[in-house]
Structures are given as C-alpha cells and as structure tokens.
Design an enzyme around this catalytic site. Structure first.
Site, PDB file in Angstrom:
ATOM      1  N   ARG A 192      -0.860  -2.025   5.076  1.00 42.80           N
ATOM      2  CA  ARG A 192      -2.121  -1.241   5.044  1.00 42.80           C
ATOM      3  C   ARG A 192      -3.046  -1.473   6.230  1.00 42.80           C
ATOM      4  NH1 ARG A 192       0.249   1.724   1.351  1.00 42.80           N
ATOM      5  NH2 ARG A 192       0.056   1.041  -0.800  1.00 42.80           N
ATOM      6  N   ASN A 241       2.964   4.208   6.854  1.00 46.28           N
ATOM      7  CA  ASN A 241       1.875   5.017   6.263  1.00 46.28           C
ATOM      8  C   ASN A 241       0.538   4.289   6.303  1.00 46.28           C
ATOM      9  OD1 ASN A 241       2.654   3.227   4.223  1.00 46.28           O
ATOM     10  ND2 ASN A 241       2.432   4.702   2.563  1.00 46.28           N
ATOM     11  N   HIS A 262       4.241  -2.637   2.488  1.00 45.86           N
ATOM     12  CA  HIS A 262       3.076  -1.920   3.014  1.00 45.86           C
ATOM     13  C   HIS A 262       1.963  -2.939   3.258  1.00 45.86           C
ATOM     14  CE1 HIS A 262       4.775   2.067   2.030  1.00 45.86           C
ATOM     15  NE2 HIS A 262       5.404   1.368   1.092  1.00 45.86           N
ATOM     16  N   ASN A 313       6.163   5.130  -7.087  1.00 53.72           N
ATOM     17  CA  ASN A 313       7.176   6.072  -6.597  1.00 53.72           C
ATOM     18  C   ASN A 313       8.331   5.321  -5.949  1.00 53.72           C
ATOM     19  OD1 ASN A 313       5.938   8.482  -7.337  1.00 53.72           O
ATOM     20  ND2 ASN A 313       4.631   8.454  -5.530  1.00 53.72           N
ATOM     21  N   ASP A 322       8.306   6.833   4.660  1.00 52.69           N
ATOM     22  CA  ASP A 322       8.175   6.295   3.308  1.00 52.69           C
ATOM     23  C   ASP A 322       6.849   6.701   2.653  1.00 52.69           C
ATOM     24  OD1 ASP A 322       9.008   4.600   1.071  1.00 52.69           O
ATOM     25  OD2 ASP A 322       7.211   3.486   1.609  1.00 52.69           O
ATOM     26  N   HIS A 326      12.791   7.852   1.788  1.00 50.92           N
ATOM     27  CA  HIS A 326      12.066   7.938   0.517  1.00 50.92           C
ATOM     28  C   HIS A 326      12.589   9.211  -0.147  1.00 50.92           C
ATOM     29  CE1 HIS A 326       8.344   7.549  -2.030  1.00 50.92           C
ATOM     30  NE2 HIS A 326       8.764   8.760  -2.324  1.00 50.92           N
ATOM     31  N   ASP A 370       8.935  -3.230  -1.551  1.00 55.74           N
ATOM     32  CA  ASP A 370       8.014  -2.084  -1.598  1.00 55.74           C
ATOM     33  C   ASP A 370       6.630  -2.526  -2.082  1.00 55.74           C
ATOM     34  OD1 ASP A 370       7.041   0.420  -1.167  1.00 55.74           O
ATOM     35  OD2 ASP A 370       8.070   1.382  -2.838  1.00 55.74           O
TER      36      ASP A 370
HETATM   37  O1  DOR Z   1       4.740   3.710  -5.110  1.00 50.99           O
HETATM   38  C1  DOR Z   1       4.785   3.799  -3.902  1.00 50.99           C
HETATM   39  N1  DOR Z   1       3.743   3.448  -3.141  1.00 50.99           N
HETATM   40  N2  DOR Z   1       5.885   4.266  -3.332  1.00 50.99           N
HETATM   41  C2  DOR Z   1       5.932   4.535  -2.024  1.00 50.99           C
HETATM   42  O2  DOR Z   1       6.970   4.929  -1.560  1.00 50.99           O
HETATM   43  C3  DOR Z   1       4.733   4.392  -1.173  1.00 50.99           C
HETATM   44  C4  DOR Z   1       3.854   3.380  -1.727  1.00 50.99           C
HETATM   45  C5  DOR Z   1       2.493   3.323  -1.109  1.00 50.99           C
HETATM   46  O3  DOR Z   1       2.379   3.416   0.117  1.00 50.99           O
HETATM   47  O4  DOR Z   1       1.542   3.119  -1.840  1.00 50.99           O
HETATM   48 ZN    ZN Z   2       7.231   2.053   0.166  1.00 47.44          ZN
END
Ligand code: DOR
Ligand code: ZN
Length: 385
Positions: free
Chosen positions: A63, A93, A61, A242, A150, A177, A269
C-alpha cells in the site's frame, strides 16, 4: 562474524534432520552434525526447534505509496519479518499505480534503505490496471520480475495474448488475478498454449481451477500457481476477499494440491485495509504475520510433511523469482527462521503488527510460531512473548 545454530531440526525442501548450521557474511557455511561444525564466534541453541529457509511471498500488498493509512513499507515489512518472510513481491495496485520500472525501483530503494526485507515491486500490466493500454513492457527487461494487474481481471484476450508474448520476450512473470476464476484460467491456458509465456496463476481458490492447471501441465504446458493462507483455512464464510472463500471441498482439493505438488507456491495476498474501508466493502485479508502458522496448522492436520511446507513457502518461490535457491546448503543465503512447531495460540486481531487488522480468523487456534527471523545472517525479528 561466524554464528553456529545448534540443537536444531533442519528442514528444507529436501530434508528434515537434526543438526547444526553455521553462517558467515550472510551465507550458510556449514550444514551437518554438531560434532563436525566449525569453530564460531557466536553459538545459538535452537532448543530443538525448526531451522528452515525464511519464507518468500510471491504476492502481498504494501500500500505504499498512496494508502499508508492501511500499511507502509515499514509496517508491512515489520509484520512480514515477524511472520518469517525474507522477501516480498509487492503488488502494483498502489496509488498511483506502479506502472514503470523507475517507480518500482524507487519503491524497492525506499524498502532497501529500511534494511528489513527484500522487496520486489511488481509493475502493472496495463495503465491504471486496465486491459486496454499496455504499460511499457520492453522497458521492464532486466528490471521487473513480476507484472500483474492483481485486483483486476484481464478480460481482453488480445491484451492477454500480447502480455504473454512480452513475458517471454522481456523475461518477466505474469501473476494473474482471475475472476471469474474457471473461465479466466481456462482462457489463459488456451492463450499460453497458443503463444507461450511465463504464467503464474495468482490465488487459486477452486477445485476446478486446480484440475484445469493439472490437466494443462499433463499436456506439456509450463505454468505455476499459488494458494493463500485464507483459501486453505477458511470456507463458507462471507468475509469480503477476492477471490471469495469457497466451500470445504475446495479447501480439501487445494490441500491435496499442496500434498501432491500441483500447487507451487504459498503466497499470502496480505491485503491490509482500514476498518472504514472494510465497512465500505473493500476486499482483502491481512495476515502475513501468521501465514506460516496457518500453513503449519494445515500441514499438521493433514499429515503433510514440513519439507513440503518449505518447498511451497520458500524454495519454489525462490526459483520462480530467479533468486538464489532457498535451501539449507553451503553457499545459500543466510535467510533463515527458527520456528517452534508446537506453540499453540489464538489469532487475535488486536495484537496484529500490521497497521490493518482485517481478518476473519480472530479466535481461531493455530499451531507453530516464528521465534526468530534472520536475514543475511542478521537477526531482524525475535519473538519475546
Ligand atoms: O481481496 C483482495 N484484495 N484481492 C485482491 O486481489 C486485491 C486485494 C487488495 O488489493 O485489497
Ligand atoms: Zn492480491
């Protein structure tokens, strides 16, 4: 410009041998013993350290856009390069959610302009990461390699069925996911059996999930899966992520899955969050910069050969993503790392390169360090103490 790396332990998915490697114009031009190496402009003494393909992250990610207080393309790639990564699949995301091929291309182009890592931007499977309105799968053909919601589970069976169909039709991979993990993975396997598709199960965390994937494969289905550094390094810990960190027996099963080849990929991740967001309950662990060291530590503690490390961290992701195979061979891209397998150090959140320092592993001892990351024959990161 030709460069010779000599006095190296050359490791890829096939071999672990001592020798030398030459690069020119972004590709590997020689692999073998030093005596037979061609004349080169520059000579780099690897000092007996490991030289292996750079890592490829199927799942992180960045961001950016929208949450640049947590990470930016630049800070994320900076952390990734220090962790030995050449290529990153950035999840969708973002804010706004990446829903179109055009948005993905814009992010990839911004990343390219920074000349750091190769970023492959994933697109969302559903509008707003939901499972009612599909994104425009047909427009993804030839443009999007990975489609993923995800962070959110796809609960809608019909939606998942259509997504699987579209993945075959338009040639993308679905990275899932799954929470609840067992039920969702079992449902996806059932639908895969029914309609086919390109299924990659994201961040598996449980022994039973791996067993279900193995069983599906034994029955002739093709699917792939990944594990994260935190799910093979932490257990019985309520740090919010997660899927959650599980029990010791799950960690052991995942490590056995790495050993026996049933786990295809090692994916970080990497999920940066600000301290304020963590306090408010945001799930995720940041740590792309020491993921390779965690995998090396786990391999060393469990007598898993580093050829396996290279298979799951570099080669398999390259094949799944349709990239040139990440191996040490003439003609392969000169995306390589120098790795010191014996350096021992402690994770210190205060020293992290990523903009976010959210890790439960502060103080944990790890073994191995990326010394240099070379992308397209050019040194992009060098450790200097
Ligand atoms: O812990 C997680 N954080 N699991 C995910 O699948 C998404 C991620 C996030 O975008 O922060
Ligand atoms: Zn992820």
């Amino acid at each position: 410009m030709t460069t010779l790396y000599f006095n190296a332990r050359l490791i890829d998915k096939n071999a672990d041998i001592c020798g030398a490697l030459a690069t020119e114009g972004g590709v590997i031009t020689y692999v073998g013993d030093a005596a037979g190496a061609p004349c080169c402009d520059a000579h780099i003494d690897v000092g007996g350290n490991i030289l292996m393909p750079a890592l490829i992250d199927m799942h992180c990610h960045l961001r950016d856009p929208g949450q640049t207080q947590k990470e930016t393309l630049e800070t994320g790639m900076c952390a990734a390069l220090s962790g030995g990564y050449s290529t990153l699949v950035a999840m969708a995301n973002t804010v706004p959610v990446c829903e179109t091929a055009q948005e993905a291309r814009d992010i990839e182009e911004r990343a390219r302009a920074l000349t750091m890592c190769n970023v492959i931007q994933a697109a969302a499977a559903g509008v707003g990461l939901g499972d009612t309105v599909a994104t425009d799968y047909a427009s993804f053909a030839g443009k999007i390699k990975v489609v993923s919601n995800d962070g959110k589970t796809i609960f809608n069976d019909d939606f998942m069925r259509e997504l699987l169909r579209a993945s075959s039709q338009y040639g993308f991979i679905i990275s899932t996911h799954c929470q609840p993990e067992r039920d969702t993975v079992n449902r996806d396997i059932r639908l895969l059996r029914e309609v086919g598709g390109n299924l990659h199960v994201g961040h598996i965390s449980r022994c039973e999930t791996l067993a279900a994937i193995k069983e599906a494969r034994n029955s002739g289905l093709h699917l792939t899966c990944e594990v994260t550094p935190h799910h093979i390094f932490g257990y019985d810990c309520d740090y919010k992520v997660n899927p959650p960190l599980r029990r010791k027996c799950d960690v052991q099963a995942l490590i056995e899955g790495i050993r026996d080849g049933s786990i295809d990929c090692f994916a970080t991740d990497h999920a940066p969050h600000t301290p304020e967001d963590k306090q408010k309950g945001a799930a995720g662990i940041s740590g792309i910069e020491f993921a390779a060291s965690i995998l090396n530590t786990v391999c060393a503690e469990n007598d898993i050969p580093l050829t396996t490390f290279s298979r799951i961290a570099s080669y398999n992701p390259s094949v799944i993503l349709g990239l040139p195979p990440a191996v040490l061979a003439v003609g392969a891209p000169a995306n390589i790392v120098i790795f010191d397998p014996s350096a021992e150090w402690s994770i210190n959140p205060d020293n992290m390169i990523s903009k976010s320092h959210n890790t439960p592993f502060g103080g944990r001892r790890i073994k191995g360090r990326i010394v240099k990351t070379i992308i397209g024959g050019i040194t992009k990161y060098e450790y200097n103490g």
